[in-house]
Every structure is written in C-alpha cells, then in structure tokens.
Design a protein around this motif. Structure first.
Motif, short mmCIF file in Angstrom:
data_model
loop_
_atom_site.label_atom_id
_atom_site.label_comp_id
_atom_site.label_asym_id
_atom_site.label_seq_id
_atom_site.Cartn_x
_atom_site.Cartn_y
_atom_site.Cartn_z
N ALA A 162 9.99 -1.41 -23.92
CA ALA A 162 11.19 -1.05 -24.68
C ALA A 162 12.29 -0.49 -23.81
N GLU A 163 11.99 -0.18 -22.54
CA GLU A 163 13.00 0.37 -21.64
C GLU A 163 12.58 0.13 -20.20
N VAL A 164 13.55 0.22 -19.31
CA VAL A 164 13.28 0.14 -17.88
C VAL A 164 13.78 1.43 -17.24
N GLN A 165 13.21 1.75 -16.08
CA GLN A 165 13.56 2.98 -15.39
C GLN A 165 14.22 2.66 -14.05
N LEU A 166 15.36 3.28 -13.81
CA LEU A 166 15.97 3.27 -12.48
C LEU A 166 15.46 4.52 -11.78
N VAL A 167 14.75 4.33 -10.65
CA VAL A 167 14.07 5.45 -10.02
C VAL A 167 14.43 5.55 -8.54
N GLU A 168 14.22 6.74 -8.00
CA GLU A 168 14.18 6.91 -6.55
C GLU A 168 12.71 6.94 -6.16
N LEU A 169 12.27 5.88 -5.50
CA LEU A 169 10.87 5.70 -5.14
C LEU A 169 10.64 6.22 -3.73
N GLN A 170 9.57 6.96 -3.57
CA GLN A 170 9.20 7.47 -2.25
C GLN A 170 7.80 6.99 -1.91
N ARG A 171 7.65 6.54 -0.68
CA ARG A 171 6.31 6.23 -0.19
C ARG A 171 5.94 7.27 0.84
N CYS A 172 4.85 7.96 0.56
CA CYS A 172 4.35 8.99 1.47
C CYS A 172 2.93 8.59 1.85
N GLY A 173 2.78 8.10 3.07
CA GLY A 173 1.50 7.56 3.48
C GLY A 173 1.19 6.31 2.69
N SER A 174 0.07 6.31 1.96
CA SER A 174 -0.33 5.14 1.17
C SER A 174 0.04 5.28 -0.30
N GLU A 175 0.72 6.34 -0.67
CA GLU A 175 0.99 6.62 -2.08
C GLU A 175 2.46 6.49 -2.41
N TYR A 176 2.73 5.90 -3.59
CA TYR A 176 4.09 5.78 -4.09
C TYR A 176 4.32 6.80 -5.21
#
Length: 197
Positions: A162-176
């Motif tokens: 029902a919706e989409v998210q505009l995000v600031e994604l961070q990758r720290c090591g193997s995790e998002y």
C-alpha cells in the motif's frame, strides 16, 4: 574498522507482516549451520531502486522526488512471497507476480526523471526478491542447495503493498539498516472520478 556505506533507496518494508516473519525465521533457523549472514527479522525488505548518495542529493531534491512519486504511483496491490531460491550472493524468497512490481519500479524511475534524478538501472534490469541471508564468504554449493530444497514446501505468504518508503540505507559490515525519510502511499481504487464497477 567496519566499513559503512550510505545511499538513498526506494524500498518495500514489511514491519507488520507477522506470517512472513514466521516463515523467514523458520528458513533462517534451517540455514544457520551454513554460516550465512541472516537478515534481521525487523530488516526484511524488497529493494526497488537506488536513488543516489547523500553527497549527490540535497534534502530539497528528495522532497521533490517524494512529491513527484506521489503523483505517479500505481494502485495498491498484493504479492506472494514464496520459499525459496538461492544464488552465489544470497538466499531469498521469490516474489510475484512481477507485473505490479515492474509497474511500480517504472513509476518510481519516471518520478525521478521528472525532478532531474537519473535512474541507476533501467526497469528491464529489475529482479524483485526478498533476501533472507547473504553469502559474504565462500561456501560449498551443495549444502546450500540441499537446505533450500528442504524449505521449498513451506507455504507462500501474501503481502499487501500500500506504500513505498524512501530511505537512507546504511550498510555496516554485512548488515543493512535504514532510516525512513518518507512513506508514499500507492493509489487506492476509490479516487474521485474512478468508476466503482
């Protein structure tokens, strides 16, 4: 030192999809002996499109993008997430049908073009999926394939988009991880001027 990378993305997040989380947990438990990097259960998502980096985009551009997307998104739709597929880089749930996701992806890219944000990849290269675990080291293929085969009988899970998210994604090591900048609703079927039948 753990390397961090940051970028803006469009995502579909599933914070309240309890049935999906249950299936993901069962799959991750079965995959645990393989030493894969499991996606946190509160971090399950479908990546739609990379928008750009914080160095290249201003808050004003992101606001304009969200406003542009709000005028262009298709109707809300349902998906099925189906166990289980794997590749050299990840183990994932397949999602389908692809058609509404492809329409959504194309609409997001067009929204970006209208405000001067060029897409990184065309819609023709979009391959939707929902990752459960990442393979960041060398592993023999046979145990992974065997584990995946044993999980394919799990039931599919229906998801409502029902919706989409505009995000600031961070990758720290193997995790998002991400911070949601804004959520943009998809259209509903009861817009003024639409036929009810």
């Amino acid at each position: 030192m753990v390397r961090r990378t940051r970028a803006y993305h469009w995502l579909l997040t599933v914070p309240e999809a309890s049935t999906l989380i249950d299936i993901a947990q069962r799959c991750q438990k079965a995959l645990a002996p393989l030493g894969l990097d499991a996606v946190p259960l509160d971090g399950l998502h479908i990546t739609l499109a990379r928008v750009g980096s914080p160095d290249a985009l201003t808050p004003a551009q992101l606001d304009a993008l969200a406003q542009s997307a709000a005028k262009a998104l298709p109707r809300a739709f349902s998906l099925r997430a189906m166990p289980l597929a794997g590749s050299r880089g990840a183990v994932r749930l397949s999602v389908g049908p692809w058609e509404p996701l492809v329409r959504l992806h194309a609409a997001l890219l067009e929204a970006g073009r209208r405000v001067g944000i060029a897409p990184r990849k065309p819609t023709s290269a979009f391959r939707p999926h929902l990752s459960l675990a990442y393979n960041n080291r060398r592993h023999p293929a046979a145990p992974v394939a065997e584990a995946i085969a044993s999980l394919r009988s799990l039931p599919a899970v229906e998801l409502h988009v029902a919706e989409v998210q505009l995000v600031e994604l961070q990758r720290c090591g193997s995790e998002y991880r991400w911070d949601v900048l804004t959520s943009v609703p998809l259209r509903t079927s009861d817009l003024v001027g639409e036929s009810a039948g």
